[in-house]
Scaffold this motif. Structure first.
Motif, mmCIF file in Angstrom:
data_model
loop_
_atom_site.group_PDB
_atom_site.id
_atom_site.type_symbol
_atom_site.label_atom_id
_atom_site.label_comp_id
_atom_site.label_asym_id
_atom_site.label_seq_id
_atom_site.Cartn_x
_atom_site.Cartn_y
_atom_site.Cartn_z
ATOM 1 N N ARG A 86 0.793 -1.225 0.000
ATOM 2 C CA ARG A 86 0.000 0.000 0.000
ATOM 3 C C ARG A 86 0.832 1.285 0.000
ATOM 4 O O ARG A 86 0.286 2.376 -0.141
ATOM 5 N N LEU A 87 2.153 1.162 0.186
ATOM 6 C CA LEU A 87 3.008 2.347 0.209
ATOM 7 C C LEU A 87 4.214 2.137 -0.703
ATOM 8 O O LEU A 87 4.675 0.999 -0.861
ATOM 9 N N PRO A 88 4.761 3.212 -1.289
ATOM 10 C CA PRO A 88 6.020 3.092 -2.028
ATOM 11 C C PRO A 88 7.132 2.598 -1.099
ATOM 12 O O PRO A 88 7.111 2.869 0.113
ATOM 13 N N GLY A 89 8.106 1.888 -1.673
ATOM 14 C CA GLY A 89 9.147 1.280 -0.845
ATOM 15 C C GLY A 89 9.893 2.266 0.025
ATOM 16 O O GLY A 89 10.141 2.018 1.205
ATOM 17 N N GLY A 90 10.276 3.427 -0.540
ATOM 18 C CA GLY A 90 11.019 4.398 0.246
ATOM 19 C C GLY A 90 10.211 4.952 1.402
ATOM 20 O O GLY A 90 10.697 5.074 2.529
ATOM 21 N N LEU A 91 8.928 5.274 1.165
ATOM 22 C CA LEU A 91 8.078 5.811 2.225
ATOM 23 C C LEU A 91 7.823 4.774 3.294
ATOM 24 O O LEU A 91 7.851 5.071 4.499
ATOM 25 N N ALA A 92 7.565 3.527 2.885
ATOM 26 C CA ALA A 92 7.323 2.463 3.864
ATOM 27 C C ALA A 92 8.533 2.264 4.765
ATOM 28 O O ALA A 92 8.404 2.123 5.994
ATOM 29 N N PRO A 244 15.438 2.528 6.036
ATOM 30 C CA PRO A 244 15.008 3.454 4.985
ATOM 31 C C PRO A 244 16.090 3.766 3.967
ATOM 32 O O PRO A 244 15.793 4.028 2.803
ATOM 33 N N VAL A 245 17.344 3.756 4.403
ATOM 34 C CA VAL A 245 18.430 3.987 3.457
ATOM 35 C C VAL A 245 18.431 2.890 2.395
ATOM 36 O O VAL A 245 18.478 3.162 1.187
ATOM 37 N N ALA A 246 18.354 1.628 2.857
ATOM 38 C CA ALA A 246 18.334 0.503 1.916
ATOM 39 C C ALA A 246 17.078 0.522 1.058
ATOM 40 O O ALA A 246 17.128 0.266 -0.154
ATOM 41 N N GLY A 247 15.930 0.838 1.697
ATOM 42 C CA GLY A 247 14.687 0.874 0.932
ATOM 43 C C GLY A 247 14.696 1.952 -0.143
ATOM 44 O O GLY A 247 14.274 1.708 -1.282
ATOM 45 N N THR A 248 15.183 3.126 0.208
ATOM 46 C CA THR A 248 15.218 4.223 -0.755
ATOM 47 C C THR A 248 16.203 3.942 -1.882
ATOM 48 O O THR A 248 15.888 4.134 -3.069
ATOM 49 N N LEU A 249 17.408 3.491 -1.524
ATOM 50 C CA LEU A 249 18.414 3.236 -2.558
ATOM 51 C C LEU A 249 18.001 2.073 -3.459
ATOM 52 O O LEU A 249 18.288 2.081 -4.660
ATOM 53 N N THR A 250 17.328 1.066 -2.901
ATOM 54 C CA THR A 250 16.818 -0.022 -3.729
ATOM 55 C C THR A 250 15.771 0.481 -4.701
ATOM 56 O O THR A 250 15.758 0.120 -5.881
ATOM 57 N N GLY A 251 14.874 1.349 -4.194
ATOM 58 C CA GLY A 251 13.859 1.916 -5.072
ATOM 59 C C GLY A 251 14.458 2.757 -6.177
ATOM 60 O O GLY A 251 14.019 2.710 -7.334
ATOM 61 N N THR A 253 17.573 2.501 -7.392
ATOM 62 C CA THR A 253 18.410 1.703 -8.279
ATOM 63 C C THR A 253 17.596 0.757 -9.166
ATOM 64 O O THR A 253 17.859 0.634 -10.372
ATOM 65 N N LEU A 254 16.597 0.098 -8.581
ATOM 66 C CA LEU A 254 15.890 -0.961 -9.297
ATOM 67 C C LEU A 254 14.495 -0.579 -9.777
ATOM 68 O O LEU A 254 14.005 -1.147 -10.750
#
Length: 331
Positions: A86-92, A244-251, A253-254
């Motif tokens: 229900r939420l974008p990866g970085g926001l979640a 959140p760092v990993a979530g944002t950078l994954t979003g 990058t991928l």
């Protein structure tokens, strides 16, 4: 003894794996089946652990494993999969990174670990970075997703503090397996009742569950519980800001998500908060004379027979010193 830096680096594997899991869940797993996804993430991989380490709980560890499994895996995983869909990866990832403050508060109330000024300052820096990431995160903020993320923070914080308080007479992999099986058994009937029969799974979905289960669950929780044994709960909570760092950078990058200047500043502040929160602390001479979590783990793993739990016994200052010296020699 193992250095704090090594413990921190190993513990950091967990939030990095969790942060990347948002993208994996959104991209590879069956959509709109959060309870099924949570069940598969816990139960089969927990059974695999127990097949490799066939040790069952004894005595009060039956109900303790059930409580921890329900909190850390059933409730948390269910909420987390709702957040993922229900939420974008970085926001979640950034919303769930508010947990350090909750962990510090609960650790103070339950464990008597008074937050240090440096830890509170580090949490403030990290939360400021989280705010920048949330304000500039792409995509809308679904109210149900935000509520599920905040509930996940509270549930996981309670579970982590209890893990630090209740120290089992087995290794951490077996301990994690107990919780995963208990949580999966709680989730299974709920998933079948709410979502119906399991969906068909192809190679793509199986690959996604393999990553989520082996890396994002088994490996991540073992190193996370290990960090809780060897570091103050507040310091471990601050390591969780890497989520959140990993979530944002994954979003970025991928998934092709945008990373603006404000988000970059937020990431820098989050990393600064993690570093500031890992300063070494001198032993608290006024603390009650009990065996520390790290000592209990070292002594427990050096012996093949179950030992009395640290939370259920007290020691005199002299005996505590002897046990600590013995654990240092063994390590």
């Amino acid at each position: 003894m193992e250095t704090n830096l090594r413990v921190v680096l190993l513990t950091a594997i967990a939030p990095i794996a969790w942060g990347s899991g948002y993208y994996v869940a959104e991209t590879y797993l069956p959509p709109d089946r959060p309870l099924f996804g949570a069940t598969v993430r816990a139960l089969p991989f927990g059974l695999l652990i127990l097949a490799l380490r066939p040790t069952l709980p004894r005595g009060h560890w039956w109900w303790r494993a059930a409580v921890l499994g329900t909190i850390n895996f059933a409730a948390f995983f269910g909420l987390l999969f709702v957040v993922s869909f229900r939420l974008p990866g970085g926001l979640a990832a950034t919303l769930t990174a508010t947990s350090p403050l909750v962990i510090m508060a609960l650790a103070w109330l339950v464990l008597g670990e008074r937050p240090r000024l440096a830890s509170l300052a580090a949490a403030g820096v990290g939360v400021t970075g989280v705010g920048l990431l949330v304000l500039r995160s792409p995509g809308g903020a679904d109210p149900l997703g935000v509520a599920a993320a905040l509930a996940a923070v509270l549930v996981s914080s309670c579970g982590f503090v209890l893990v630090k308080r209740w120290q089992p007479p087995v290794d951490l992999l077996t301990f994690t397996g107990w919780q995963m099986v208990a949580g999966g058994l709680v989730l299974l009937p709920v998933a079948l009742l709410v979502e119906g029969a399991p969906p068909a799974l192809g190679a793509r979905e199986l690959l996604g569950f393999a990553w989520i289960g082996l890396v994002g669950t088994v490996a991540a929780y073992v190193v996370w519980f290990r960090g809780l044994r060897r570091l103050p709960a507040g310091a471990v909570g601050l390591v969780g800001l890497l989520n959140p760092v990993a979530g944002t950078l994954t979003g970025v990058t991928l998934a092709g998500e945008r990373l603006g200047g404000w988000q970059a500043a937020g990431l820098a502040l989050v990393l600064a908060g993690v570093v500031l929160g890992q300063t070494r602390r001198a032993p608290d001479r006024s603390a009650p004379p009990t065996v520390s979590a790290a000592t209990a783990v070292v002594i427990g793993t050096a012996s093949t027979s179950p030992m009395p739990l640290a939370s259920e016994r007290t020691t005199s200052p002299a005996s505590s010193s002897v046990l600590t010296s013995a654990s240092n020699e063994r390590s």
